[in-house]
Scaffold this motif. Structure first.
Motif, PDB file in Angstrom:
ATOM      1  N   CYS A   1       0.831  -1.189   0.000  1.00  0.00           N
ATOM      2  CA  CYS A   1       0.000   0.000   0.000  1.00  0.00           C
ATOM      3  C   CYS A   1       0.872   1.249   0.000  1.00  0.00           C
ATOM      4  O   CYS A   1       2.088   1.178  -0.090  1.00  0.00           O
ATOM      5  CB  CYS A   1      -0.909  -0.011   1.227  1.00  0.00           C
ATOM      6  SG  CYS A   1      -1.894  -1.527   1.394  1.00  0.00           S
ATOM      7  N   GLY A   2       0.231   2.409   0.127  1.00  0.00           N
ATOM      8  CA  GLY A   2       0.950   3.666   0.192  1.00  0.00           C
ATOM      9  C   GLY A   2       0.292   4.600   1.176  1.00  0.00           C
ATOM     10  O   GLY A   2      -0.938   4.598   1.317  1.00  0.00           O
TER      11      GLY A   2
ATOM     12  N   TYR B   1       9.782  -1.920   2.777  1.00  0.00           N
ATOM     13  CA  TYR B   1       8.797  -0.883   2.462  1.00  0.00           C
ATOM     14  C   TYR B   1       9.433   0.488   2.686  1.00  0.00           C
ATOM     15  O   TYR B   1      10.084   0.715   3.705  1.00  0.00           O
ATOM     16  CB  TYR B   1       7.575  -1.008   3.364  1.00  0.00           C
ATOM     17  CG  TYR B   1       6.513  -1.945   2.854  1.00  0.00           C
ATOM     18  CD1 TYR B   1       5.264  -1.475   2.490  1.00  0.00           C
ATOM     19  CD2 TYR B   1       6.764  -3.303   2.729  1.00  0.00           C
ATOM     20  CE1 TYR B   1       4.288  -2.332   2.021  1.00  0.00           C
ATOM     21  CE2 TYR B   1       5.803  -4.172   2.268  1.00  0.00           C
ATOM     22  CZ  TYR B   1       4.554  -3.683   1.906  1.00  0.00           C
ATOM     23  OH  TYR B   1       3.605  -4.540   1.435  1.00  0.00           O
ATOM     24  N   PRO B   2       9.251   1.418   1.774  1.00  0.00           N
ATOM     25  CA  PRO B   2       9.863   2.742   1.919  1.00  0.00           C
ATOM     26  C   PRO B   2       9.039   3.659   2.814  1.00  0.00           C
ATOM     27  O   PRO B   2       7.833   3.475   2.975  1.00  0.00           O
ATOM     28  CB  PRO B   2       9.876   3.264   0.478  1.00  0.00           C
ATOM     29  CG  PRO B   2       8.677   2.621  -0.157  1.00  0.00           C
ATOM     30  CD  PRO B   2       8.549   1.261   0.480  1.00  0.00           C
ATOM     31  N   LEU B   3       9.707   4.673   3.377  1.00  0.00           N
ATOM     32  CA  LEU B   3       9.015   5.676   4.192  1.00  0.00           C
ATOM     33  C   LEU B   3       9.910   6.905   4.319  1.00  0.00           C
ATOM     34  O   LEU B   3      11.036   6.818   4.794  1.00  0.00           O
ATOM     35  CB  LEU B   3       8.695   5.114   5.585  1.00  0.00           C
ATOM     36  CG  LEU B   3       7.769   5.949   6.469  1.00  0.00           C
ATOM     37  CD1 LEU B   3       6.466   6.283   5.771  1.00  0.00           C
ATOM     38  CD2 LEU B   3       7.498   5.231   7.793  1.00  0.00           C
ATOM     39  N   PHE B   4       9.384   8.056   3.870  1.00  0.00           N
ATOM     40  CA  PHE B   4      10.127   9.311   3.844  1.00  0.00           C
ATOM     41  C   PHE B   4       9.419  10.356   4.693  1.00  0.00           C
ATOM     42  O   PHE B   4       8.219  10.251   4.949  1.00  0.00           O
ATOM     43  CB  PHE B   4      10.255   9.820   2.398  1.00  0.00           C
ATOM     44  CG  PHE B   4      11.054   8.916   1.499  1.00  0.00           C
ATOM     45  CD1 PHE B   4      12.401   9.170   1.272  1.00  0.00           C
ATOM     46  CD2 PHE B   4      10.461   7.826   0.868  1.00  0.00           C
ATOM     47  CE1 PHE B   4      13.149   8.343   0.448  1.00  0.00           C
ATOM     48  CE2 PHE B   4      11.205   6.995   0.044  1.00  0.00           C
ATOM     49  CZ  PHE B   4      12.547   7.257  -0.172  1.00  0.00           C
ATOM     50  N   TYR B   5      10.175  11.385   5.094  1.00  0.00           N
ATOM     51  CA  TYR B   5       9.567  12.442   5.891  1.00  0.00           C
ATOM     52  C   TYR B   5      10.344  13.741   5.713  1.00  0.00           C
ATOM     53  O   TYR B   5      11.480  13.759   5.225  1.00  0.00           O
ATOM     54  CB  TYR B   5       9.520  12.061   7.369  1.00  0.00           C
ATOM     55  CG  TYR B   5      10.867  11.874   8.031  1.00  0.00           C
ATOM     56  CD1 TYR B   5      11.509  12.939   8.673  1.00  0.00           C
ATOM     57  CD2 TYR B   5      11.501  10.634   8.045  1.00  0.00           C
ATOM     58  CE1 TYR B   5      12.744  12.774   9.292  1.00  0.00           C
ATOM     59  CE2 TYR B   5      12.723  10.454   8.670  1.00  0.00           C
ATOM     60  CZ  TYR B   5      13.342  11.525   9.287  1.00  0.00           C
ATOM     61  OH  TYR B   5      14.561  11.361   9.899  1.00  0.00           O
ATOM     62  N   ALA B   6       9.719  14.826   6.126  1.00  0.00           N
ATOM     63  CA  ALA B   6      10.360  16.143   6.064  1.00  0.00           C
ATOM     64  C   ALA B   6       9.739  17.035   7.127  1.00  0.00           C
ATOM     65  O   ALA B   6       8.519  17.018   7.333  1.00  0.00           O
ATOM     66  CB  ALA B   6      10.188  16.772   4.684  1.00  0.00           C
TER      67      ALA B   6
ATOM     68  N   SER C   1       5.072   7.360   1.635  1.00  0.00           N
ATOM     69  CA  SER C   1       5.780   6.179   1.146  1.00  0.00           C
ATOM     70  C   SER C   1       6.817   6.532   0.088  1.00  0.00           C
ATOM     71  O   SER C   1       7.792   5.803  -0.087  1.00  0.00           O
ATOM     72  CB  SER C   1       4.781   5.178   0.562  1.00  0.00           C
ATOM     73  OG  SER C   1       3.902   4.695   1.551  1.00  0.00           O
ATOM     74  N   GLU C   2       6.588   7.625  -0.641  1.00  0.00           N
ATOM     75  CA  GLU C   2       7.525   8.066  -1.660  1.00  0.00           C
ATOM     76  C   GLU C   2       7.652   9.584  -1.561  1.00  0.00           C
ATOM     77  O   GLU C   2       6.696  10.270  -1.162  1.00  0.00           O
ATOM     78  CB  GLU C   2       7.026   7.672  -3.059  1.00  0.00           C
ATOM     79  CG  GLU C   2       6.863   6.179  -3.261  1.00  0.00           C
ATOM     80  CD  GLU C   2       6.248   5.824  -4.619  1.00  0.00           C
ATOM     81  OE1 GLU C   2       6.151   6.731  -5.472  1.00  0.00           O
ATOM     82  OE2 GLU C   2       5.880   4.652  -4.807  1.00  0.00           O
ATOM     83  N   PRO C   3       8.799  10.152  -1.941  1.00  0.00           N
ATOM     84  CA  PRO C   3       8.929  11.612  -1.911  1.00  0.00           C
ATOM     85  C   PRO C   3       7.853  12.328  -2.704  1.00  0.00           C
ATOM     86  O   PRO C   3       7.381  13.398  -2.306  1.00  0.00           O
ATOM     87  CB  PRO C   3      10.324  11.841  -2.509  1.00  0.00           C
ATOM     88  CG  PRO C   3      11.091  10.624  -2.114  1.00  0.00           C
ATOM     89  CD  PRO C   3      10.092   9.501  -2.227  1.00  0.00           C
TER      90      PRO C   3
END
Length: 615
Positions: A2-3, A149-154, A164-166
């Motif tokens: 999922c996302g 599984y990817p996970l990004f933050y800012a 989940s993606e930029p």
């Protein structure tokens, strides 16, 4: 698979931001084509998208826990598959929790209620999720141990964004797709750094990490890493334990309420996974055979030439393995037209959100994912085995083992994978060699050691750790992004942390007991595979040998650079571009490789997607 995407603000009433919510809902449609949900509150907007795999009627998100009065306490936005969900559900029931459905999403929610962020230590699987604590207004991000599984933050001026993606972060309107010098180093150096992303201000949750963001700022901590421990099993026991673990893992990972399949390359890793999966399905009494998929370049059918790492094409071994297992097999033939189609190249760059080393491999895998999606929602792969069991050339050739840098860069003979056409002033100012050296020193300082290793054992432990924490990131990102671009969930049995912890501590001499790469794995599955497949030398994912492909790339570069208004010209070195376009060696005389030409084409697609490079 999922996302998720979310936005937190400690000063603005986000419930009024309907236009932002609409953009967030559309951000990750391919990651979650089956359902989209939302949590809308003054301090938080959470949007999960779902690819339904288990409990198709349950598991809807966001999932909310309430107190006795019915007021929301925590909100879960989750991506992943927890393969020990049944065991955890039973334990949580004993602790007084009630369950309304059989999804692993609800298991994660109740586990968080019971153990807080420490629940991650009990989860066995692949996951990345966010928990919003309504009571404390704190957001918690948790990622699986290998970053499957990817996970990004800012950070934002008044809060926090995650996704989940930029590209999901950019839809919030408070994060921009800007790449500075540090980001360009990360994107083009082929030295992945845990936690770093290519975009300014964007970070990645490190595998095995918990990130907390509250009103008092951001806190991070690792909940898992490899731990050195004595290995007391003899070789026979070790081989038996590896087999036992693989059977257990594959048994858990073939569970799904949608069609499941497996990738098959004719190599040891994927063949072992297919053989084990086929056995599980047969033992469960499923009438249909396992579906398997492979890819071959059409040019290789009649024109394959052995090289340093490829002794033969995959197709003959795939056919032999598929016949041996009786699978329902489909082979996708990829031709030069597929590889040079600008639309397909652009889709790959949009999926990966950065240039990649080996565009032909990525385009072919993207097309293979599309083919898989026609018949299946979930597919197993052999990814992670080479990094864990020592399959790559650089584990074995003394030249690469002694290299004072990332071994896969030593294997390139100092070729510039992605930077051969980059402007020389930019290349020199950013100092790509210095960047790689710094990242290498940082990585070596992390390696978990017990202090009793011999020099050889220490070096092989270092190389294993570098591969498991850096190179594997490239492989898993590729699997995730290209699979999700076609709405396919990829499962990776070799990235089970229980197996990895065990094999990490197996002495190197046991891993190569028969003098070959991955001999421990080969011994563990020797009864499952035909002799030809079992004895086959490691053959990496193929790269197309068709010389007309390089010619077609040159013509693409000519067309791209002929438009002087194209911003990619600001990043490319004119003299080197001219060498590619005019020199019969296609730039080889000045050190420009085919990957560098591919990189220039990808930079064009990247900039066309809305990315800004600010040096």
């Amino acid at each position: 698979m999922c996302g998720i995407v979310g936005l937190i603000s400690y000063t603005e009433d986000l419930s009024r931001r309907t236009e932002v919510l609409a953009a967030m809902r559309g951000a990750l449609a391919l990651r979650g084509p089956d359902a989209v949900g939302e949590w809308v509150a003054p301090r938080a907007l959470l949007v999960p998208r779902r690819l339904a795999v288990v409990d198709l009627t349950g598991g809807n998100q966001p999932m909310v826990a309430t107190d006795p009065s019915g007021a929301a306490t925590v909100v879960l936005s989750y991506t992943g598959e927890v393969f020990n969900a049944d065991e955890l559900r039973a334990e949580l029931r004993r602790r007084g929790h009630e369950f309304r459905e059989r999804s692993d999403t609800e298991v994660v929610l109740r586990a968080y209620q019971e153990w807080g962020a420490a629940c991650a230590e009990r989860l066995r699987g692949m996951f990345a999720f966010a928990v919003w604590d309504v009571r404390t207004e704190e957001l918690v991000l948790i990622r699986d141990r290998f970053g499957i599984y990817p996970l990004f933050y800012a950070d934002t001026p008044d809060g926090f964004a995650f996704g989940s993606e930029p590209k999901a972060l950019f839809t919030t309107g408070v994060v921009a797709p800007v790449v500075d010098g540090e980001g360009l180093l990360e994107a083009l150096s082929f030295t992945p750094t845990p936690g770093r992303a290519a975009f300014r201000g964007v970070r990645e949750v490190v595998p095995g990490e918990v990130v907390r963001r509250g009103r008092d700022g951001l806190r991070r901590h690792r909940y898992w890493n490899f731990t050195p421990a004595p290995h007391t099993d003899d070789l026979a026991t070790t081989e038996h334990r590896v087999r036992e673990l693989l059977e257990e893992i594959v048994r858990a990972q073939v569970a799904a309420d949608v069609p499941i399949s497996s990738m098959l390359s004719g190599g040891l890793d994927s063949s072992a996974v297919c053989a084990l999966a086929g056995r599980v399905l047969a033992a469960d009494g499923r009438a249909e055979p396992l579906r398997t998929f492979s890819m071959e370049f059409a040019y290789h059918l009649d024109n394959f030439r052995p090289d340093e790492v490829h002794d033969s094409p995959d197709s003959p071994y795939v056919a032999k393995m598929a016949a041996h297992l009786g699978t329902e097999h489909r082979e996708l033939l990829v031709d030069r037209g597929h590889l040079t189609d600008p639309a397909g190249q652009s889709e790959v760059v949009r999926a990966m959100e950065r240039p990649v080393a080996g565009l032909d491999m990525y385009v072919s895998l993207y097309r293979l994912s599309q083919e898989v999606r026609r018949f299946s929602t979930v597919t197993l792969t052999g990814d992670g085995s080479d990094e864990l069991f020592g399959g790559y050339l650089w584990f074995h050739d003394p030249y690469y083992v002694r290299a004072k840098g990332f071994p896969w860069l030593g294997a390139s003979h100092r070729m510039e994978f992605l930077t051969g056409l980059l402007r020389r002033d930019v290349h020199d100012r950013l100092d790509f060699p210095g960047h790689a050296a710094d990242r290498y020193r940082e990585a070596l300082a992390e390696v978990p050691l017990n202090g009793d290793e011999s020099p050889r054992e220490r070096r092989m432990r270092e190389i294993t750790y570098l591969n498991m924490t850096r190179y594997l990131r490239v492989i898993l990102d590729r699997k995730d992004r290209l699979g999700m671009a076609a709405s396919v969930e990829g499962r990776v049995p070799f990235c089970d942390h229980v197996l990895a912890e065990y094999v990490y501590n197996v002495p190197w001499d046991m891993k190569v007991a028969d003098g070959r790469e991955k001999s421990l794995l080969r011994a563990a599955v020797r009864d499952l595979l035909p002799d030809d497949v079992l004895r086959r030398r490691k053959s990496p994912f193929p790269t197309v040998q068709d010389p007309a492909y390089r010619t077609a790339l040159r013509e693409q570069l000519r067309a791209i650079t002929a438009d002087r208004s194209n911003p990619v010209n600001d990043l490319l070195e004119p003299s080197r571009v001219a060498a590619v376009l005019d020199d019969p060696s296609f730039g080889l005389r000045v050190g420009v490789t085919r990957m560098s030409i591919e990189a220039a084409v990808q930079l064009h697609h990247w900039l066309a997607s809305g990315v800004t490079v600010a040096l």
